[in-house]
Write a protein that holds these residues in place. Structure first.
Motif, PDB file in Angstrom:
ATOM      1  N   TYR A  21      -9.123 -11.913  -4.548  1.00  0.00           N
ATOM      2  CA  TYR A  21      -9.531 -10.658  -5.181  1.00  0.00           C
ATOM      3  C   TYR A  21      -8.329  -9.772  -5.501  1.00  0.00           C
ATOM      4  CZ  TYR A  21     -14.300 -11.967  -4.324  1.00  0.00           C
ATOM      5  OH  TYR A  21     -15.510 -12.625  -4.362  1.00  0.00           O
ATOM      6  N   GLY A  22      -7.120 -10.311  -5.322  1.00  0.00           N
ATOM      7  CA  GLY A  22      -5.920  -9.596  -5.722  1.00  0.00           C
ATOM      8  C   GLY A  22      -5.107  -8.978  -4.604  1.00  0.00           C
ATOM      9  N   ASN A  37     -11.979  -3.948  -0.596  1.00  0.00           N
ATOM     10  CA  ASN A  37     -13.337  -3.427  -0.752  1.00  0.00           C
ATOM     11  C   ASN A  37     -14.208  -4.356  -1.600  1.00  0.00           C
ATOM     12  OD1 ASN A  37     -13.527  -1.042   0.834  1.00  0.00           O
ATOM     13  ND2 ASN A  37     -12.204   0.006  -0.627  1.00  0.00           N
ATOM     14  N   THR A  38     -13.651  -4.917  -2.651  1.00  0.00           N
ATOM     15  CA  THR A  38     -14.410  -5.828  -3.516  1.00  0.00           C
ATOM     16  C   THR A  38     -14.742  -7.122  -2.775  1.00  0.00           C
ATOM     17  OG1 THR A  38     -13.332  -4.884  -5.461  1.00  0.00           O
ATOM     18  CG2 THR A  38     -14.419  -7.018  -5.734  1.00  0.00           C
ATOM     19  N   ALA A  39     -13.778  -7.671  -2.048  1.00  0.00           N
ATOM     20  CA  ALA A  39     -14.006  -8.915  -1.307  1.00  0.00           C
ATOM     21  C   ALA A  39     -15.074  -8.735  -0.232  1.00  0.00           C
ATOM     22  CB  ALA A  39     -12.701  -9.400  -0.675  1.00  0.00           C
ATOM     23  N   ILE A  40     -14.998  -7.634   0.509  1.00  0.00           N
ATOM     24  CA  ILE A  40     -15.985  -7.396   1.579  1.00  0.00           C
ATOM     25  C   ILE A  40     -17.365  -7.175   0.981  1.00  0.00           C
ATOM     26  CG2 ILE A  40     -16.674  -5.750   3.370  1.00  0.00           C
ATOM     27  CD1 ILE A  40     -13.612  -5.535   4.020  1.00  0.00           C
ATOM     28  N   VAL A  47     -14.972 -13.183   5.832  1.00  0.00           N
ATOM     29  CA  VAL A  47     -13.913 -12.651   4.979  1.00  0.00           C
ATOM     30  C   VAL A  47     -12.601 -13.028   5.658  1.00  0.00           C
ATOM     31  CG1 VAL A  47     -12.850 -10.602   3.990  1.00  0.00           C
ATOM     32  CG2 VAL A  47     -15.346 -10.720   4.212  1.00  0.00           C
ATOM     33  N   VAL A  48     -11.740 -13.732   4.957  1.00  0.00           N
ATOM     34  CA  VAL A  48     -10.489 -14.212   5.523  1.00  0.00           C
ATOM     35  C   VAL A  48      -9.332 -13.362   4.991  1.00  0.00           C
ATOM     36  CG1 VAL A  48      -8.914 -16.186   5.673  1.00  0.00           C
ATOM     37  CG2 VAL A  48     -11.397 -16.556   5.687  1.00  0.00           C
ATOM     38  N   ILE A  49      -8.486 -12.917   5.941  1.00  0.00           N
ATOM     39  CA  ILE A  49      -7.283 -12.168   5.584  1.00  0.00           C
ATOM     40  C   ILE A  49      -6.093 -12.951   6.117  1.00  0.00           C
ATOM     41  CG2 ILE A  49      -6.058  -9.980   5.744  1.00  0.00           C
ATOM     42  CD1 ILE A  49      -8.764  -8.693   6.532  1.00  0.00           C
ATOM     43  N   PRO A  50      -5.314 -13.595   5.244  1.00  0.00           N
ATOM     44  CA  PRO A  50      -4.147 -14.344   5.704  1.00  0.00           C
ATOM     45  C   PRO A  50      -3.084 -13.420   6.314  1.00  0.00           C
ATOM     46  CG  PRO A  50      -4.804 -15.042   3.511  1.00  0.00           C
ATOM     47  CD  PRO A  50      -5.567 -13.791   3.824  1.00  0.00           C
ATOM     48  N   ALA A  51      -2.146 -14.014   7.044  1.00  0.00           N
ATOM     49  CA  ALA A  51      -1.087 -13.259   7.717  1.00  0.00           C
ATOM     50  C   ALA A  51      -0.295 -12.413   6.732  1.00  0.00           C
ATOM     51  CB  ALA A  51      -0.149 -14.221   8.442  1.00  0.00           C
ATOM     52  N   THR A  59      -9.752   4.192   2.466  1.00  0.00           N
ATOM     53  CA  THR A  59     -10.627   3.525   3.419  1.00  0.00           C
ATOM     54  C   THR A  59     -11.135   2.185   2.900  1.00  0.00           C
ATOM     55  OG1 THR A  59     -11.320   5.660   4.264  1.00  0.00           O
ATOM     56  CG2 THR A  59     -12.768   3.808   4.734  1.00  0.00           C
ATOM     57  N   ILE A  60     -11.179   1.201   3.807  1.00  0.00           N
ATOM     58  CA  ILE A  60     -11.840  -0.072   3.545  1.00  0.00           C
ATOM     59  C   ILE A  60     -13.261   0.084   4.091  1.00  0.00           C
ATOM     60  CG2 ILE A  60     -11.854  -2.557   4.012  1.00  0.00           C
ATOM     61  CD1 ILE A  60      -9.363  -1.495   2.421  1.00  0.00           C
ATOM     62  N   ASP A  61     -14.258  -0.037   3.223  1.00  0.00           N
ATOM     63  CA  ASP A  61     -15.647   0.164   3.604  1.00  0.00           C
ATOM     64  C   ASP A  61     -16.309  -1.161   3.955  1.00  0.00           C
ATOM     65  OD1 ASP A  61     -15.865   3.030   3.129  1.00  0.00           O
ATOM     66  OD2 ASP A  61     -15.648   2.528   0.998  1.00  0.00           O
TER      67      ASP A  61
END
Length: 131
Positions: A21-22, A37-40, A47-51, A59-61
């Motif tokens: 998602y960028g 926010n778009t991915a969540i 939801v995967v967040i790489p290192a 804010t991340i909602d």
């Protein structure tokens, strides 16, 4: 014959990777905030967040039920100076797990929103923040 490149996000229930998602450790804070926010919002599971260290400027909602945010050595670094703005806002949802994510600046879990830039949880059930 033409082939279409398939992404995990094209498969219902597949893990969502914020990079798709960028988001990127080298992206701007505004780009990362929007991408997270778009991915969540698109997630129906993990939801995967790489290192890496991801700068965010707002804010991340987390407004989706039944998701796991799985960070593999990832850190959110909030660049916004507003004391009362949380980095992650979990509001009105159930069954949310955040695993392995660091939040830079006052790493707190705040249930009454008296300030801080950590994780704010309100009107939600079964929220687990671990590792």
């Amino acid at each position: 014959m033409s082939l279409t490149k398939a992404h995990n996000r094209m498969i219902a229930g597949a893990p969502v990777n914020v990079l798709d998602y960028g988001a990127s450790p080298s992206a701007s804070a505004a780009t990362n905030t929007s991408a997270f926010n778009t991915a969540i919002a698109a997630a129906t599971g993990d939801v995967v967040i790489p290192a890496g260290t991801y700068q965010i400027n707002n804010t991340i909602d987390v407004l989706v039920d039944n998701i796991r945010i799985i960070a593999h050595g990832a850190t959110l670094e909030c660049t916004k100076n507003a004391f009362s703005t949380p980095s992650i806002d979990i509001d009105g949802v159930e069954n949310v797990v955040i695993d392995g994510l660091s939040v830079n600046r006052n790493q707190t879990v705040d249930d009454d929103f008296d300030g801080g830039n950590g994780i704010y949880v309100k009107d939600s059930t079964t929220v687990i923040v671990q590792n």
